[in-house]
Structure formats: C-alpha cells, structure tokens
Design a protein around this motif. Structure first.
Motif, short mmCIF file in Angstrom:
data_model
loop_
_atom_site.label_atom_id
_atom_site.label_comp_id
_atom_site.label_asym_id
_atom_site.label_seq_id
_atom_site.Cartn_x
_atom_site.Cartn_y
_atom_site.Cartn_z
N PRO A 1 0.48 -0.99 0.32
CA PRO A 1 0.12 -0.65 0.41
C PRO A 1 0.91 1.21 -0.19
N ALA A 2 0.93 1.52 -0.83
CA ALA A 2 0.96 3.53 -0.61
C ALA A 2 0.09 4.72 -0.62
N GLY A 3 -0.43 4.60 0.28
CA GLY A 3 -1.86 6.25 0.34
C GLY A 3 -1.23 6.98 1.18
N ILE A 4 -1.63 7.84 1.50
CA ILE A 4 -1.04 8.60 2.40
C ILE A 4 -0.97 8.44 4.19
N PHE A 5 -1.66 7.86 4.41
CA PHE A 5 -1.21 7.15 5.42
C PHE A 5 -0.53 5.68 5.13
N ARG B 1 9.22 -5.20 7.95
CA ARG B 1 7.75 -4.73 8.54
C ARG B 1 6.68 -5.78 8.17
N PHE B 2 5.57 -5.80 8.45
CA PHE B 2 4.50 -6.00 7.08
C PHE B 2 3.34 -5.17 7.68
N ILE B 3 2.41 -5.55 6.07
CA ILE B 3 1.61 -4.88 6.54
C ILE B 3 0.29 -5.60 7.64
N TYR B 4 -0.98 -4.96 7.31
CA TYR B 4 -2.03 -6.05 8.40
C TYR B 4 -2.20 -6.58 8.18
N GLY B 5 -2.91 -7.55 9.58
CA GLY B 5 -2.92 -9.36 9.06
C GLY B 5 -2.18 -10.38 9.26
N HIS B 6 -2.34 -11.63 8.69
CA HIS B 6 -0.99 -12.70 9.14
C HIS B 6 -1.92 -13.97 7.61
N GLY B 7 -0.86 -14.43 7.76
CA GLY B 7 -0.64 -16.03 6.88
C GLY B 7 -0.72 -17.02 7.76
N THR B 8 -1.05 -17.49 6.24
CA THR B 8 -1.46 -19.27 6.90
C THR B 8 -0.09 -19.61 8.45
N ALA B 9 1.15 -19.36 7.76
CA ALA B 9 1.84 -20.18 9.20
C ALA B 9 1.55 -19.60 10.53
N PHE B 10 1.59 -18.49 10.62
CA PHE B 10 0.94 -17.55 11.57
C PHE B 10 -0.44 -18.13 12.44
N HIS C 1 1.27 3.84 3.33
CA HIS C 1 2.83 3.70 2.51
C HIS C 1 3.78 4.23 3.75
N THR C 2 3.50 4.21 5.04
CA THR C 2 4.45 3.80 5.63
C THR C 2 4.79 2.54 6.59
N GLU C 3 3.51 1.37 6.20
CA GLU C 3 3.92 0.08 6.85
C GLU C 3 4.84 -0.92 5.79
N VAL C 4 4.99 -0.55 4.50
CA VAL C 4 6.63 -1.40 3.89
C VAL C 4 6.45 -0.73 2.56
N PHE C 5 5.98 0.47 2.36
CA PHE C 5 6.28 0.86 1.29
C PHE C 5 7.99 1.85 1.33
N SER C 6 7.78 2.60 1.53
CA SER C 6 8.84 3.45 2.34
C SER C 6 10.41 2.86 2.73
N CYS C 7 9.88 1.50 3.09
CA CYS C 7 11.12 0.68 4.09
C CYS C 7 11.53 0.11 2.92
N SER D 1 -10.74 -1.63 -6.39
CA SER D 1 -10.66 -2.63 -5.85
C SER D 1 -9.46 -3.13 -4.34
N TYR D 2 -8.22 -2.16 -4.47
CA TYR D 2 -7.75 -2.72 -2.85
C TYR D 2 -8.56 -1.58 -2.36
N ALA D 3 -9.37 -0.50 -2.61
CA ALA D 3 -9.74 0.13 -1.78
C ALA D 3 -8.66 1.79 -0.76
N ASP D 4 -7.68 1.44 -1.46
CA ASP D 4 -6.14 2.36 -1.64
C ASP D 4 -5.13 2.74 -2.81
N THR D 5 -4.51 3.35 -2.82
CA THR D 5 -3.13 3.88 -4.36
C THR D 5 -2.76 2.30 -3.73
N TRP D 6 -1.52 1.82 -4.43
CA TRP D 6 -0.75 0.38 -4.57
C TRP D 6 0.43 1.17 -5.26
#
Length: 330
Positions: free
Chosen positions: A214-218, A316-325, A220-226, A247-252
């Motif tokens: 995600p690269a939206g105004i809020f 750093r991770f975006i919000y959510g968890h994968g199957t292994a977690f 983008h600090t999750e993973v895009f910037s790093c 469909s992503y409800a955001d800027t990518w």
C-alpha cells in the motif's frame, strides 16, 4: 483478514418494504477499518500448504482472487496493477529479452511481459503449485500466456531458484504476495536478498522492479517506504511510483531499481511502447507513468526521511497474518 458473510440487507427500492439476502466479502484493512463488497457467488475456497485461497465472483469487481484474507487481484481492475508492475521497467530497458518473475502465480504478469516483442523467454517461479494450477483453471484471461512457448513455469521458492540458476536476466520482477507475518514471502523483501541474489542475477543495464504494498497517504509507512529505502542501499537509481486501484481501496506502490539511470521522457516512453508492445495498454502510457512517479508532498517527505532497512530480523508487515502464523496460534 477476509471474511464472507450473508446478511439481510435493505432491498432495492423497487421491492417496497421487502428484504433480500446478500452475501458480502469483508476484509479487515486495519484494526478499525474494514472494506466489504457484495458477492454473486463463492467459486472456490480452500487451503494450500502455504496459503489460504478463495476465488469470489463479486458484484462490483468481477472474479477476485483472495490469498490469506488479502484481495490479490480483481478481474475489473487488475490491468492497472499488472501494467504498472511490468511496462515501466521493460520500456526503460534498452532491449529486454530474458525475464524472471518471482511469484506471479495467477499468470497476469507473464501475460503483460509476453506482449513485448523483444522478450524471448520468461521464467515464472512461484512457490505454490496449487495456486498456479487453480489460476490456470479459473482465470481464462491468462490462458494464452500459460500456453506461450516462451514461458517456463517453475514451482520453487524464488530465492532458491535464483541461487540455483547460473543464468542472468535483463529484468527481474517481484510479483510476490505482500509481506505479512506468517506469509511465505517477506524474506524476499530484504536487503541481503536484493544485494546477494537479485543484483547478482541481473545483466548489465538490468532492472529490478517489485510490487511494494500500500502506498496511500497514511498506508505507505507500512512497507512501501522501507522497501524503497532498502533498495536505495543496494542500487544507484531507485524510482518509487504508485497508482490507485479501486478493488484494493487504496493507492498501491511499486519500486524500480537499477545501476543504470532511468532517462526516458513521457514521449520517449510512448514511442517505445508503440514499437515494442503488442496491442494497446488500457492504463499506462508515458504521461501516466510521469504522474505515477510524481508522489505527493507528504509521501515524498516520508520516503526521504525513511531510515528503516528491511531485514529478516527487522521485517515490517502489512496488517494481517499468513497461514503459518495462524496455524502456530491455533
């Protein structure tokens, strides 16, 4: 995480005083923010060794592929994502012939790459054979790409495959799932991977491009910037760019990197696209890319001041968890 629920909703105004039953897909984007849309039907749901997978027939976006509760691709607007991922790097390159895709299981990235007349071979390496087979069966739009003799499909971890091969590539494309905790992909966003493996597998004038979350105004600090800052530690020239995907409800975001400078103007990009690409792009042209790579003041400022470097220990991770977690928590 994504959930499917059926509920009674208000009927269309033509049904005076009545109700109809609707099924909805709901994705939790943040703790206090959810995004949902109506479904026509659930085409498939299941779990592979690596990921949970769903194919939904949605009312607003057509068929939608959901992995680990995150919408990956929707029929109506996937062209925005895939044209943005593929074409800037390929038209910037003086003559791309051999391409490596990390991930790309649904086949759309291969489809866009194979539209380029200069391309002689595309190696698509995805870790999850069940996802690839599933997409081959259900996503008719990519049928031609999967049967193209220039495509070599490999089922393996992309890191292991790049380490194993002695070949070098003109362009390496990161079409990986987002870095989420417990997901299979986050180690392929690290400085050590970019430095010791990706860069070593690029030919002279080679370009690496990756989706970057995600690269939206809020957001983008999750993973895009790093991811951007991490690539800056490894390559001389790094270009971040973004586009809104409904469909992503955001800027990518995507990030393109090379040790050769990116020089082409909008007009020169248009000329190369016309000369090299079969058919018309629906989204991307020279002016669109110029706009996409002109980030907003707030995002530019944030990227300029980013100091975090992505490593396995400081991921750093975006919000959510994968199957292994989720299985570890069970």
């Amino acid at each position: 995480m994504g959930d499917i629920s059926c509920s009674n909703g208000n009927a269309h105004s033509s049904m005076v005083g009545g109700y109809r039953k609707s099924c909805w897909y709901e994705e939790e984007i943040e703790d206090n923010l959810r995004w949902c849309f109506a479904l026509n039907s659930i085409l498939h749901t299941g779990a592979t060794q690596y990921q949970d997978i769903q194919l939904l027939d949605t009312k607003p976006f057509g068929k939608a592929l959901v992995i680990d509760g995150k919408l990956q691709s929707a029929e109506i607007d996937e062209f925005i994502y895939h044209e943005s991922l593929v074409h800037p790097a390929l038209v910037q390159h003086p003559g791309p012939k051999i391409i490596f895709i990390m991930g790309g299981g649904e086949g759309s990235t291969a489809r866009e790459l194979l539209r380029h007349r200069t391309v002689e071979k595309v190696v698509m390496c995805d870790i999850d054979e069940e996802v690839v087979d599933f997409c081959k069966s259900y996503l008719a739009v990519n049928k031609e790409a999967f049967s193209d003799p220039r495509l070599e499909l490999v089922i393996n971890d992309a890191r292991a495959e790049l380490e194993r091969r002695e070949d070098c590539y003109d362009v390496i494309v990161g079409d990986l799932a987002d870095p989420i905790e417990g997901g299979p992909c986050y180690k392929l966003y690290t400085k050590s991977f970019y430095e010791s493996i990706v860069k070593q597998r690029l030919n002279q004038d080679g370009i690496f491009v990756t989706q970057a979350g995600p690269a939206g105004i809020f957001s983008h600090t999750e993973v895009f910037s790093c991811i951007y800052n991490t690539l800056k530690q490894v390559f001389k020239y790094v270009v971040p760019y973004s586009a809104h995907i409904p469909s992503y409800a955001d800027t990518w975001g995507w990030v393109m990197a090379s040790d050769s400078p990116f020089m082409l103007s909008a007009d020169e990009l248009d000329l190369r696209m016309k000369q090299r690409i079969k058919g018309e792009n629906r989204y991307l042209d020279g002016k669109t890319f110029t706009s996409a790579s002109t980030l907003s003041k707030a995002v530019r400022k944030s990227l300029d001041s980013e100091t975090h470097v992505y490593t396995e220990k400081s991921a750093r991770f975006i919000y959510g968890h994968g199957t292994a977690f989720k299985h570890n928590q069970a």
